[in-house]
Design an enzyme around this catalytic site. Structure first.
Site, PDB file in Angstrom:
ATOM      1  N   SER A 559      -7.591   5.009   4.407  1.00  0.00           N
ATOM      2  CA  SER A 559      -6.832   6.135   3.864  1.00  0.00           C
ATOM      3  C   SER A 559      -7.052   7.357   4.757  1.00  0.00           C
ATOM      4  O   SER A 559      -6.741   7.322   5.940  1.00  0.00           O
ATOM      5  CB  SER A 559      -7.247   6.392   2.415  1.00  0.00           C
ATOM      6  OG  SER A 559      -6.392   7.302   1.792  1.00  0.00           O
ATOM      7  N   HIS A 674      -2.917   1.016  -3.201  1.00  0.00           N
ATOM      8  CA  HIS A 674      -3.708   1.761  -2.230  1.00  0.00           C
ATOM      9  C   HIS A 674      -5.074   1.126  -1.989  1.00  0.00           C
ATOM     10  O   HIS A 674      -5.699   1.354  -0.968  1.00  0.00           O
ATOM     11  CB  HIS A 674      -3.864   3.211  -2.698  1.00  0.00           C
ATOM     12  CG  HIS A 674      -4.425   4.109  -1.644  1.00  0.00           C
ATOM     13  ND1 HIS A 674      -3.880   4.218  -0.377  1.00  0.00           N
ATOM     14  CD2 HIS A 674      -5.500   4.945  -1.652  1.00  0.00           C
ATOM     15  CE1 HIS A 674      -4.580   5.078   0.339  1.00  0.00           C
ATOM     16  NE2 HIS A 674      -5.575   5.522  -0.405  1.00  0.00           N
TER      17      HIS A 674
END
Length: 700
Positions: A559, A674
């Site tokens: 991320s 995610h």
């Protein structure tokens, strides 16, 4: 939600850099030949994805070592000896469990007496696998919002493939089934909260114009049972430029309270009390976090604040009477104030006490704060031995002063205990996870590197001490959104890296939360380079100490940490032997236009502002990768269903680098959100890819 070409001296001992002016204008970089890969489910884009996945399967995932590692990781991830962490609802304790029989997960419950047993008897409540089969949907549990103090109903949030967008349905716990004609919301990003036995607060996609530029709701409504969603009462309406709005209610008898939040950006927002349909501003600093519990307000400061004739330091935790504060009083007590090396890791609220969790040079200790007629009294509650991370959570903050404690470090599996603030005995050990890898000869050390501006940067090193020299070394970092990197047990790291003889290192770089708000703000926006300088300093310090030469040093991040990896690739390719970037940000010119990216402008900057683009351009990996430069081998992983960080960041970077002839490996999980994986089998596969790639590149 909370988310330049550098020409450097090519030597391990130096990190001084000169930064050239960008050669491309913002207009020029908008001409992007790989924009077609932004079409998440586009036929051509997915054809490209499958082609890259097939190549990775042939070259990496078909190896015997990979298959063996994946099988062992899956065995651990589905081990029945894992701690089944619990939440109390009424008289029962609930757990969500995944294993071979329930890969999507089983929500189940037991009693505390049963939980104390080595093998508790569990009562099934909701079987996600059975639901997915019955409805022919790829359901992943997104969350459970249960009504308190009456716990008879929950709002179950279901995600397709692990995305942030969720379907919401009302669930009857006692009947163990969804409520016919109950509250139900179609798929959307947003939030829900109980406002009473027969009403909920809803922030969702109400149609065109009701979502923010960040992709979250800008309208929150009060929806009463029996109404259509269209007829629900508007509670608050934000602006399209906001990040999101939401509302919640405390339904505890005698302390009923409705709150409305407006997030103007990732770090600044407004808080209101809602009474009789009217909104009353709660005049906290816009960047401060606040909560209200049993008549008291708690304020966690992110910047210095002067109020009521007193000065309060950033990073402090304050407490005061809520009604008095609402009326204008600023008579506040300081429950924590940061000092040299200390910061607030968090706080937990029991019925009568506050458990204040403190980081002291990245080591935990917990104190209990208790209100009295003479102000708040404090005493030590829990300490950390060695490098343990200690976390505390209330069992039932309305009903008791009992708390759960979890302790762990890089080599010690978690232990879960049950204690009470006023108890005279030591907390009771409820569960202790077994060790999943051989730790003999391994130790944990803390070292400090010096960054380019002279700031000392701590890092943890896990390995075999002096014998670490010339071992394959894996360096992990994140450095963003005020998130600290704390010691924790990882069976994956142990099996995939340490047990093989590797050394593992975690860098506590600026941008994170290891030393409070100032540590985070030091690397915001135009100062982002400091985080990258910090990581470079740790890498160089490892070399100076003889731990890892470049050909033996691999790095890993996901991320925002994937953005860190991209900048290590483009700024200091000479320092590393292999790089893995998971669900990364790479294109900082378009990140704010891709899914939730606009919500991170306060962290990174606004690419549409020429002044901001001038510094963003310098840490946008997509715009700083070049032909003719030798880069270390790179593995990029992402998920098609990640609706937070768009998979196009990974896709486009890989496509561009491949066009330039660089060594880059790619794998995109078609599910996973995610987190990159939707179940244990996918997690085992993705992590086996990472460790096998790194070990193959660094151990030769």
């Amino acid at each position: 939600m909370r988310y330049a070409v550098a020409v450097c001296v090519a030597t391990l001992m130096l990190s001084a850099c000169t930064v050239s002016e960008p050669s491309e204008s913002a207009t020029a970089v908008d001409t992007d030949p790989h924009r077609w890969l932004e079409d998440v489910d586009g036929r051509e884009a997915l054809r490209w994805v499958r082609g890259r996945n097939d190549a990775t399967m042939r070259t990496l995932a078909n190896r015997a070592a990979f298959k063996s590692l994946r099988e062992r990781l899956l065995e651990v991830f589905e081990s029945k000896d894992r701690i089944p962490y619990i939440d109390k609802l009424g008289e029962h304790y609930y757990n969500f469990w995944r294993d071979t029989e329930h890969p999507r997960g089983l929500w189940r419950r037991t009693t505390l007496a049963e939980y104390r047993k080595a093998e508790p008897a569990w009562e099934p409540v909701l079987d996600l696998d059975e639901l997915a089969r019955r409805e022919k949907e790829n359901w992943v549990l997104g969350g459970l919002v249960c009504r308190r103090p009456d716990q008879g109903r929950c709002l179950v949030q279901l995600s397709r493939g692990g995305a942030d967008a969720e379907v919401t349905r009302e669930f009857d716990i006692d009947a163990k089934g969804f409520v016919d004609g109950g509250f139900e919301l179609p798929e959307s990003k947003g939030s829900v909260a109980w406002a009473g036995p027969d009403s909920i607060f809803v922030a969702t996609d109400f149609g065109p114009g009701t979502m923010t530029e960040s992709g979250y709701p800008r309208i929150v409504k009060l929806w009463r049972r029996g109404q259509t969603l269209e007829d629900a009462q508007v509670v608050f309406e934000g602006e399209a430029t906001d990040v999101a709005v939401s509302a919640s209610a405390d339904l505890a008898e005698g302390f009923e309270l409705e709150l409305v939040w407006r997030a103007r950006d990732f770090y600044n927002g407004d808080l209101y009390a809602r009474r009789h349909g009217e909104l009353i501003p709660i005049a906290k600093p816009s960047d401060a976090d606040a909560s209200v519990h049993r008549g008291r307000i708690f304020i966690e400061l992110k910047s210095d604040w002067s109020a009521g004739g007193a000065d309060y330091a950033a990073g402090s935790l304050l407490a005061g009477d809520f009604e008095a504060f609402l009326a204008g009083s600023r008579d506040l007590d300081v429950l924590f104030e940061p000092g040299p090396g200390t910061s607030l890791a968090g706080y937990s609220l029991t019925r009568n006490h506050v458990l204040v969790n403190i980081l002291d040079n990245v080591k935990n200790r917990v104190v209990v704060a208790t209100p009295s007629d003479d102000g708040w009294k404090q005493r030590p509650l829990l300490g950390s031995t060695g490098f343990q991370t200690v976390s505390v959570d209330p069992v039932d903050s309305d009903a008791s002063d009992a708390f759960f404690t979890s302790t762990t470090d890089y080599l010690t599996p978690p232990t879960l205990t049950l204690g009470a603030v006023e108890a005279d005995t030591e907390p009771e050990v409820l569960k202790q996870a077994p060790g999943y890898f051989d730790t003999e000869g391994l130790g944990i050390e803390q070292h400090w590197a010096t960054s380019a501006d002279g700031t000392r940067i701590p890092y943890f090193q896990i390995g075999r001490g002096e014998s670490d020299s010339a071992k394959p070394t894996l360096l992990y970092g994140y450095g963003g959104f005020e998130i600290p990197m704390l010691p924790g047990y990882s069976a994956g790291i142990g099996i995939g890296w340490l047990e093989r003889g590797g050394t593992y290192v975690v860098a506590n770089i600026r941008g994170g939360g290891e030393f409070g708000p100032a540590w985070h703000r030091a690397a915001l926006r135009e100062n982002r380079q400091r985080a990258y300088d910090d990581f470079i300093a740790v890498a160089e310090h490892l070399s100076q100490r003889g731990v890892a030469a470049p050909e033996r040093l691999g790095i890993l991040g996901g991320s925002n940490g994937g953005l860190l990896m991209g900048n290590m690739l483009t700024q200091r390719p000479d320092l590393f032997g292999a790089i893995v970037a998971q669900v990364p940000l790479f294109d900082m010119r378009r990140y704010h236009e891709l899914l939730a990216g606009a919500s991170w402008v306060a962290e990174f900057g606004d690419p549409d502002d020429p002044d901001d683009w001038a510094f963003l351009r310098r840490f946008s990996p997509y715009h700083n990768v070049h032909e003719g430069t030798t880069y270390p081998p790179l593995l990029v992983t992402t998920s098609t269903r990640d609706d937070r960080v768009h998979p196009a960041h990974a896709r486009k970077m890989v496509a561009r680098m491949r066009d330039m002839g660089h060594d880059v490996t790619y794998y995109e999980n078609i599910e996973g959100g995610h987190g990159g994986a939707a179940n244990n089998a996918q997690s085992a596969f993705m992590w086996a890819l990472v460790y096998e790639f790194l070990w193959a590149k660094l151990s030769g």
